[in-house]
Design an enzyme around this catalytic site. Structure first.
Site, short mmCIF file in Angstrom:
data_model
loop_
_atom_site.label_atom_id
_atom_site.label_comp_id
_atom_site.label_asym_id
_atom_site.label_seq_id
_atom_site.Cartn_x
_atom_site.Cartn_y
_atom_site.Cartn_z
N SER A 94 -2.21 -7.52 11.43
CA SER A 94 -0.46 -8.56 10.96
C SER A 94 -0.44 -8.78 11.94
CB SER A 94 -0.12 -7.42 10.88
OG SER A 94 1.26 -8.36 9.83
N ARG B 49 15.49 -5.24 6.44
CA ARG B 49 14.02 -5.15 6.43
C ARG B 49 13.41 -4.26 4.93
NH1 ARG B 49 9.37 -2.95 9.09
NH2 ARG B 49 9.44 -0.18 9.08
N ASP C 49 -3.85 -6.06 -0.40
CA ASP C 49 -2.96 -6.65 0.32
C ASP C 49 -1.99 -8.28 -0.04
OD1 ASP C 49 -1.42 -7.73 2.50
OD2 ASP C 49 -3.04 -7.25 4.23
N HIS D 174 -1.03 -4.03 2.29
CA HIS D 174 -0.69 -4.56 4.06
C HIS D 174 -0.93 -3.09 4.23
CE1 HIS D 174 -0.14 -7.22 7.07
NE2 HIS D 174 0.81 -6.15 7.10
N ASP D 175 -0.06 -2.58 4.42
CA ASP D 175 0.04 -1.84 5.83
C ASP D 175 -0.94 -0.68 5.55
OD1 ASP D 175 2.87 -1.66 6.27
OD2 ASP D 175 3.67 -0.09 5.80
#
Lengths: 391, 218
Positions: A162, A232, A328, A361-362
């Site tokens: 990232s 967040r 992602d 993405h994580d």
């Protein structure tokens, strides 16, 4: 090191807080991309393992937006395990018995490196919005100064996912001779319009919180925790995927048999996001979030090189391993493919693997065997060519 | 030599002597210490052999993601890509050899691909199944059906080979593209040299496969 899992019990700006510190003196300041000369600057970092005789086994880990230098040991604020313990440690892929692992909290961060909540020596007050706007390149410049201090000429490898991957690419572009191998994961050569848009939502949420106080909340004794939590929550959705959310939560209800016909967290997914938001504000500074997201938005290697991405890597001798994940949608495979084509155009030595995963993405932070096999094979091949001995 | 402990488990698992004979025949064409791009590198067997037996700086392109992952996991530099779309990015003369083994007939645009091969590589090494071999001709003439052979082992409706050619057809295309044939011979079905130089009437009649070393005419 010992750490107590007590929230906010550790003041990471204190000189005796966990980890190591390096000072960039005011008389040799950082030259920021904005034109500002900035110093003194503290770089807070962690190292794992030990350098070999010629310090040729150093691996720099670059952390993501809300990460920090506590890669592989207990986090001093949250008490949770290091964020990349899946791959960093003795006998692991980034083997601390073999490599010297270095990770620094980014410039503008809030875990000990100089950032907007640090005290401005000119006023004796926290910088707040007087902190200069910083870029990915400025973060990399601060890391380069740290490596000068540590006596590392050429890094064996720079790795990050990232925003960490953006730093990897900036490293290779700015200091080509200092990087033997580069592993940019789930990243891009520039931040897309969609990603800038999501960041803007987060920043507006923070700035709309009355407790933000125009950025001076520390002096005012307030914390914009509601705004930061919303930022967040919105961002966290972008780190996952539709399939992952559905698998984890579906439409299941949270601690109830039926709908409440109100605005409580009826659904498990709501409860989960609220939890993500509320725990985040205990460890992260709202102004740091503004500054670091801005740095990502400004990142565009192509524009920095006159509109030609290959020009960013002209003549590179670095060995690349580019990794993306199928699900992602924040940094999709197409971005990595564009990067790979640019590297091909300068005949760079590049491997490119797209990992099949539904974790979004994580996925780069999680236990993905294909990712681990890829990293292991690439690093072994590079170590062989760099002449690094095994254990 | 390198220490065994530094090699990945995957690389250790496969004894190098066991490389397929057709790949080895191609590998023998490559000068030691050169830069090689292997297009359609599969599981990386040829690249691995070249890097360890000939100290070659090798890169690969492979269509299947499983193949790419296997290659990278054993320390080879391989990207996921397609001969039809991804060769245009590479600069001219970037490699000493561009290798295309048993793939040309499966590309959509063999003419453009061949042009890129001799542009990217100072030399191109190309092998392909020969549709002119006598028993293929016979099967079509007598049987009246599309031939299925050891080299062409799939039926017409499932084969990826959309642009089959004979050795003479290939030589013709090289002439059209102003490509110099530096070396050519025919191989048997397993990929072993038959000791018969190509081109020529008998090469086109007896060769199961053609193997060519090409370069751009100056």
């Amino acid at each position: 090191m010992s750490a107590t899992p007590r929230i906010a019990a550790v003041d990471m700006t204190a000189p005796d807080s966990p980890g190591q510190r390096f000072e960039i003196p005011a008389d040799r300041p950082l030259k920021l991309d904005s034109g500002v000369e900035f110093g003194p600057v503290t770089v807070a970092y962690r190292t794992y393992g030990a350098p070999n005789a010629d310090k040729s086994n150093a691996i720099l880990v670059c952390h993501a937006l809300t990460g920090d230098q506590f890669v592989a040991d207990t986090h001093p604020v949250t008490g949770k395990p290091g964020w990349w313990e899946a791959i960093v440690g003795p006998g692991k892929i980034l083997d601390t018995d073999r490599y010297w692992i270095i990770c620094a909290n980014v410039l503008g961060g809030c875990m000990g490196s100089t950032g907007p909540k640090s005290i401005d020596p000119a006023t004796g007050q926290p910088y707040g919005l007087k902190f200069p706007v910083i870029t990915i390149g400025d973060m990399v410049q601060a890391q380069a100064r740290l490596l000068d201090h540590l006596g590392v000429g050429q890094l064996f490898c720079v790795i990050g996912g990232s925003m960490g991957g953006m730093q990897v690419l900036d490293w290779v572009s700015t200091y080509p001779e200092r990087v033997f191998a580069a592993i940019p994961i789930a990243t891009s050569y520039r931040h897309s319009a969609q990603n800038i848009a999501f960041h803007e939502v987060g920043r507006q949420a923070i700035m709309a919180d009355p407790d933000w106080r125009g950025g001076d909340y520390l002096s005012a004794g307030t914390l914009p925790h509601r705004g930061l939590a919303v930022a967040r929550m919105a961002a966290h959705v972008t780190y996952l995927s539709e399939q992952a959310l559905h698998r984890k939560f579906g439409r299941r209800l949270q601690n109830r048999e039926s709908l409440s016909y109100g605005f409580d967290a009826d659904f498990q997914v709501e409860s989960y996001l609220r939890h993500q938001g509320s725990t985040f504000v205990d460890r992260f500074d709202a102004n740091s979030y503004l500054y670091i997201t801005r740095a990502m938005d400004y990142f565009d290697l192509q524009a920095e090189h006159g509109g030609s991405l290959p020009a960013a890597f002209e003549g590179t001798k670095t060995r690349f391993c580019v990794v993306s994940f199928t699900s992602d949608w924040l940094f999709p495979t197409s971005e990595s493919r564009t990067l790979v084509h640019a590297l091909n155009a300068v005949a760079a030595n590049v491997s490119f693997v797209e990992i099949v995963s539904d974790k979004g993405h994580d996925a780069f932070l999680l236990d993905e065997p294909d990712l681990h096999n890829t990293l292991q094979g690439f690093l072994n091949g590079c170590a062989e060519r760099r002449g690094l001995r095994g254990k | 030599m390198t220490e065994p402990s530094l090699l990945s488990a995957a690389a250790q698992a496969r004894p190098r002597a066991s490389i397929r004979v057709d790949l080895k025949t191609i590998g023998e064409m490559v000068e030691p210490g050169s830069r090689v791009l292997d297009i359609g590198c599969g599981d990386g067997a040829l690249l691995d052999w070249l890097s360890h037996e000939k100290n070659v700086d090798g890169r690969g392109i492979e269509l299947s993601q499983a193949g790419v992952n296997a290659c990278v996991a054993q320390g080879l530099s391989v990207i996921q890509g397609d001969a039809d779309t991804d060769l245009k990015d590479y600069p001219t003369g970037a490699f000493d050899y561009a290798i295309l083994s048993q793939t040309l007939q499966a590309t959509w645009d063999p003419k453009t691909v061949l042009g890129h091969l001799v542009r990217i590589g100072k030399r191109a090494v190309v092998s392909f199944p020969n549709f002119g071999v006598w028993h293929v001709r016979l099967k079509l003439l007598v049987g009246g059906k599309m031939p299925v052979t050891d080299s062409l082992d799939q039926s017409w409706y499932e084969t990826p080979n959309v642009h089959l050619c004979t050795i003479d057809d290939f030589v013709e295309l090289c002439r059209v593209l102003d490509i110099e044939i530096e070396y050519a011979q025919v191989l048997d079905a397993a990929g072993r040299p038959k000791g018969l130089r190509a081109p020529g009437f008998f090469a086109n009649l007896l060769g199961e496969q053609g193997l060519f070393v090409l370069k751009r005419a100056r």
